[in-house]
Design a protein around this motif. Structure first.
Motif, PDB file in Angstrom:
ATOM      1  N   MET A   1      48.913  22.296  -2.855  1.00  0.00           N
ATOM      2  CA  MET A   1      48.625  20.891  -3.064  1.00  0.00           C
ATOM      3  C   MET A   1      49.215  20.456  -4.402  1.00  0.00           C
ATOM      4  O   MET A   1      48.920  21.032  -5.424  1.00  0.00           O
ATOM      5  CB  MET A   1      47.102  20.716  -3.094  1.00  0.00           C
ATOM      6  N   HIS A   2      50.056  19.430  -4.368  1.00  0.00           N
ATOM      7  CA  HIS A   2      50.700  18.988  -5.607  1.00  0.00           C
ATOM      8  C   HIS A   2      49.767  18.091  -6.425  1.00  0.00           C
ATOM      9  O   HIS A   2      48.749  17.621  -5.938  1.00  0.00           O
ATOM     10  CB  HIS A   2      52.025  18.283  -5.293  1.00  0.00           C
ATOM     11  N   ASP A   3      50.136  17.874  -7.680  1.00  0.00           N
ATOM     12  CA  ASP A   3      49.285  17.138  -8.623  1.00  0.00           C
ATOM     13  C   ASP A   3      48.961  15.725  -8.187  1.00  0.00           C
ATOM     14  O   ASP A   3      47.954  15.161  -8.601  1.00  0.00           O
ATOM     15  CB  ASP A   3      49.949  17.088 -10.005  1.00  0.00           C
ATOM     16  N   HIS A   4      49.828  15.123  -7.363  1.00  0.00           N
ATOM     17  CA  HIS A   4      49.602  13.739  -6.967  1.00  0.00           C
ATOM     18  C   HIS A   4      48.837  13.634  -5.658  1.00  0.00           C
ATOM     19  O   HIS A   4      48.548  12.530  -5.208  1.00  0.00           O
ATOM     20  CB  HIS A   4      50.937  12.995  -6.863  1.00  0.00           C
ATOM     21  N   HIS A   5      48.531  14.756  -5.029  1.00  0.00           N
ATOM     22  CA  HIS A   5      47.766  14.745  -3.780  1.00  0.00           C
ATOM     23  C   HIS A   5      46.382  14.163  -4.068  1.00  0.00           C
ATOM     24  O   HIS A   5      45.747  14.520  -5.068  1.00  0.00           O
ATOM     25  CB  HIS A   5      47.653  16.177  -3.236  1.00  0.00           C
ATOM     26  N   PRO A   6      45.889  13.254  -3.215  1.00  0.00           N
ATOM     27  CA  PRO A   6      44.599  12.616  -3.509  1.00  0.00           C
ATOM     28  C   PRO A   6      43.437  13.600  -3.669  1.00  0.00           C
ATOM     29  O   PRO A   6      42.553  13.374  -4.496  1.00  0.00           O
ATOM     30  CB  PRO A   6      44.381  11.669  -2.329  1.00  0.00           C
ATOM     31  N   ILE A   7      43.443  14.682  -2.924  1.00  0.00           N
ATOM     32  CA  ILE A   7      42.339  15.642  -3.043  1.00  0.00           C
ATOM     33  C   ILE A   7      42.459  16.426  -4.353  1.00  0.00           C
ATOM     34  O   ILE A   7      41.450  16.710  -5.014  1.00  0.00           O
ATOM     35  CB  ILE A   7      42.288  16.580  -1.813  1.00  0.00           C
ATOM     36  N   HIS A   8      43.661  16.738  -4.763  1.00  0.00           N
ATOM     37  CA  HIS A   8      43.855  17.385  -6.065  1.00  0.00           C
ATOM     38  C   HIS A   8      43.363  16.457  -7.183  1.00  0.00           C
ATOM     39  O   HIS A   8      42.649  16.899  -8.096  1.00  0.00           O
ATOM     40  CB  HIS A   8      45.331  17.734  -6.270  1.00  0.00           C
ATOM     41  N   ARG A   9      43.711  15.185  -7.096  1.00  0.00           N
ATOM     42  CA  ARG A   9      43.267  14.215  -8.109  1.00  0.00           C
ATOM     43  C   ARG A   9      41.745  14.077  -8.092  1.00  0.00           C
ATOM     44  O   ARG A   9      41.104  14.003  -9.148  1.00  0.00           O
ATOM     45  CB  ARG A   9      43.965  12.871  -7.884  1.00  0.00           C
ATOM     46  N   TRP A  10      41.151  14.061  -6.887  1.00  0.00           N
ATOM     47  CA  TRP A  10      39.693  13.987  -6.769  1.00  0.00           C
ATOM     48  C   TRP A  10      39.048  15.212  -7.429  1.00  0.00           C
ATOM     49  O   TRP A  10      38.105  15.084  -8.203  1.00  0.00           O
ATOM     50  CB  TRP A  10      39.292  13.884  -5.293  1.00  0.00           C
ATOM     51  N   HIS A  11      39.544  16.398  -7.135  1.00  0.00           N
ATOM     52  CA  HIS A  11      39.004  17.623  -7.738  1.00  0.00           C
ATOM     53  C   HIS A  11      39.126  17.586  -9.262  1.00  0.00           C
ATOM     54  O   HIS A  11      38.210  18.031  -9.964  1.00  0.00           O
ATOM     55  CB  HIS A  11      39.709  18.869  -7.191  1.00  0.00           C
ATOM     56  N   GLN A  12      40.236  17.075  -9.782  1.00  0.00           N
ATOM     57  CA  GLN A  12      40.400  16.976 -11.235  1.00  0.00           C
ATOM     58  C   GLN A  12      39.303  16.103 -11.842  1.00  0.00           C
ATOM     59  O   GLN A  12      38.727  16.456 -12.871  1.00  0.00           O
ATOM     60  CB  GLN A  12      41.777  16.384 -11.587  1.00  0.00           C
ATOM     61  N   MET A  13      39.017  14.965 -11.207  1.00  0.00           N
ATOM     62  CA  MET A  13      37.974  14.064 -11.723  1.00  0.00           C
ATOM     63  C   MET A  13      36.595  14.719 -11.652  1.00  0.00           C
ATOM     64  O   MET A  13      35.815  14.627 -12.589  1.00  0.00           O
ATOM     65  CB  MET A  13      37.982  12.738 -10.963  1.00  0.00           C
ATOM     66  N   VAL A  14      36.313  15.374 -10.517  1.00  0.00           N
ATOM     67  CA  VAL A  14      35.003  16.013 -10.349  1.00  0.00           C
ATOM     68  C   VAL A  14      34.840  17.144 -11.365  1.00  0.00           C
ATOM     69  O   VAL A  14      33.788  17.255 -12.009  1.00  0.00           O
ATOM     70  CB  VAL A  14      34.829  16.522  -8.902  1.00  0.00           C
ATOM     71  N   THR A  15      35.871  17.970 -11.534  1.00  0.00           N
ATOM     72  CA  THR A  15      35.802  19.072 -12.494  1.00  0.00           C
ATOM     73  C   THR A  15      35.592  18.553 -13.907  1.00  0.00           C
ATOM     74  O   THR A  15      34.805  19.107 -14.678  1.00  0.00           O
ATOM     75  CB  THR A  15      37.091  19.920 -12.425  1.00  0.00           C
ATOM     76  N   ALA A  16      36.275  17.455 -14.245  1.00  0.00           N
ATOM     77  CA  ALA A  16      36.142  16.854 -15.582  1.00  0.00           C
ATOM     78  C   ALA A  16      34.874  16.010 -15.698  1.00  0.00           C
ATOM     79  O   ALA A  16      34.527  15.568 -16.795  1.00  0.00           O
ATOM     80  CB  ALA A  16      37.369  15.997 -15.884  1.00  0.00           C
ATOM     81  N   ARG A  17      34.187  15.786 -14.573  1.00  0.00           N
ATOM     82  CA  ARG A  17      33.008  14.899 -14.538  1.00  0.00           C
ATOM     83  C   ARG A  17      33.375  13.526 -15.110  1.00  0.00           C
ATOM     84  O   ARG A  17      32.623  12.911 -15.845  1.00  0.00           O
ATOM     85  CB  ARG A  17      31.821  15.483 -15.324  1.00  0.00           C
ATOM     86  N   ASP A  18      34.575  13.047 -14.743  1.00  0.00           N
ATOM     87  CA  ASP A  18      35.109  11.817 -15.324  1.00  0.00           C
ATOM     88  C   ASP A  18      35.692  10.933 -14.221  1.00  0.00           C
ATOM     89  O   ASP A  18      36.754  11.247 -13.665  1.00  0.00           O
ATOM     90  CB  ASP A  18      36.192  12.172 -16.343  1.00  0.00           C
ATOM     91  N   PRO A  19      35.029   9.811 -13.889  1.00  0.00           N
ATOM     92  CA  PRO A  19      35.481   8.962 -12.787  1.00  0.00           C
ATOM     93  C   PRO A  19      36.557   7.947 -13.166  1.00  0.00           C
ATOM     94  O   PRO A  19      36.882   7.075 -12.369  1.00  0.00           O
ATOM     95  CB  PRO A  19      34.192   8.247 -12.371  1.00  0.00           C
ATOM     96  N   ARG A  20      37.138   8.052 -14.370  1.00  0.00           N
ATOM     97  CA  ARG A  20      38.060   7.000 -14.809  1.00  0.00           C
ATOM     98  C   ARG A  20      39.292   6.820 -13.922  1.00  0.00           C
ATOM     99  O   ARG A  20      39.876   5.753 -13.916  1.00  0.00           O
ATOM    100  CB  ARG A  20      38.489   7.226 -16.253  1.00  0.00           C
ATOM    101  N   GLY A  21      39.689   7.825 -13.171  1.00  0.00           N
ATOM    102  CA  GLY A  21      40.861   7.692 -12.306  1.00  0.00           C
ATOM    103  C   GLY A  21      40.600   6.991 -10.983  1.00  0.00           C
ATOM    104  O   GLY A  21      41.516   6.807 -10.182  1.00  0.00           O
ATOM    105  N   LEU A  22      39.350   6.582 -10.733  1.00  0.00           N
ATOM    106  CA  LEU A  22      39.022   5.991  -9.435  1.00  0.00           C
ATOM    107  C   LEU A  22      39.810   4.727  -9.139  1.00  0.00           C
ATOM    108  O   LEU A  22      40.195   4.494  -7.989  1.00  0.00           O
ATOM    109  CB  LEU A  22      37.519   5.676  -9.350  1.00  0.00           C
ATOM    110  N   ASP A  23      40.061   3.900 -10.138  1.00  0.00           N
ATOM    111  CA  ASP A  23      40.739   2.626  -9.879  1.00  0.00           C
ATOM    112  C   ASP A  23      42.113   2.826  -9.257  1.00  0.00           C
ATOM    113  O   ASP A  23      42.529   2.034  -8.417  1.00  0.00           O
ATOM    114  CB  ASP A  23      40.849   1.800 -11.160  1.00  0.00           C
TER     115      ASP A  23
END
Length: 134
Positions: A1-23
């Motif tokens: 899964m590449h860095d721009h894949h939506p699930i990869h991006r979702w996992h990054q936010m969840v791991t960081a506990r940071d929802p700022r990328g949601l927009d």
């Protein structure tokens, strides 16, 4: 899964506990299906509100994804956590468009005690997050 894949991006936010990328991750016409609200919540703003609340309610303590099934535009992510001493097990069903933006996010939870714990915690968090009526 590449860095721009939506699930990869979702996992990054969840791991960081940071929802700022949601927009940027959510499409304008995103729909959220809550495990405790019958009516689908339509639009980026309300979907974002529910998911930001989830960051405060779910993605704390022992939350972890334990299994995932990923297709070309859909994913199922199974999770486990504990809320108020209650074991909660559920799935996030996520669909995205060709632009890699989430268009549909459905959360399903079990067992009944888990649903009740989610209902109480999410209700309290959403009440704190919503701006007061004018």
């Amino acid at each position: 899964m590449h860095d721009h894949h939506p699930i990869h991006r979702w996992h990054q936010m969840v791991t960081a506990r940071d929802p700022r990328g949601l927009d940027t991750l959510l499409a304008d016409d995103a729909v959220f299906h809550s495990p405790v609200v019958h009516t689908p919540q339509r639009g980026k703003a309300i979907t974002g509100l529910y998911l930001r609340a989830a960051f405060e309610v779910f993605f704390v303590g022992e939350f972890r994804y334990v299994r995932e099934i990923i297709g070309s535009h859909d994913a199922l992510l199974e999770f486990e956590t504990t809320m108020d001493g209650v074991a909660v097990n559920g799935v996030d069903l996520i669909r995205w468009n060709d632009a890699g933006q989430i268009i549909d996010f459905k959360v399903m939870v079990r067992p009944l005690k888990g649903i009740q714990a989610v209902h109480q915690r999410m209700g309290e968090m959403l009440a704190r997050m919503k701006p007061p009526a004018a």
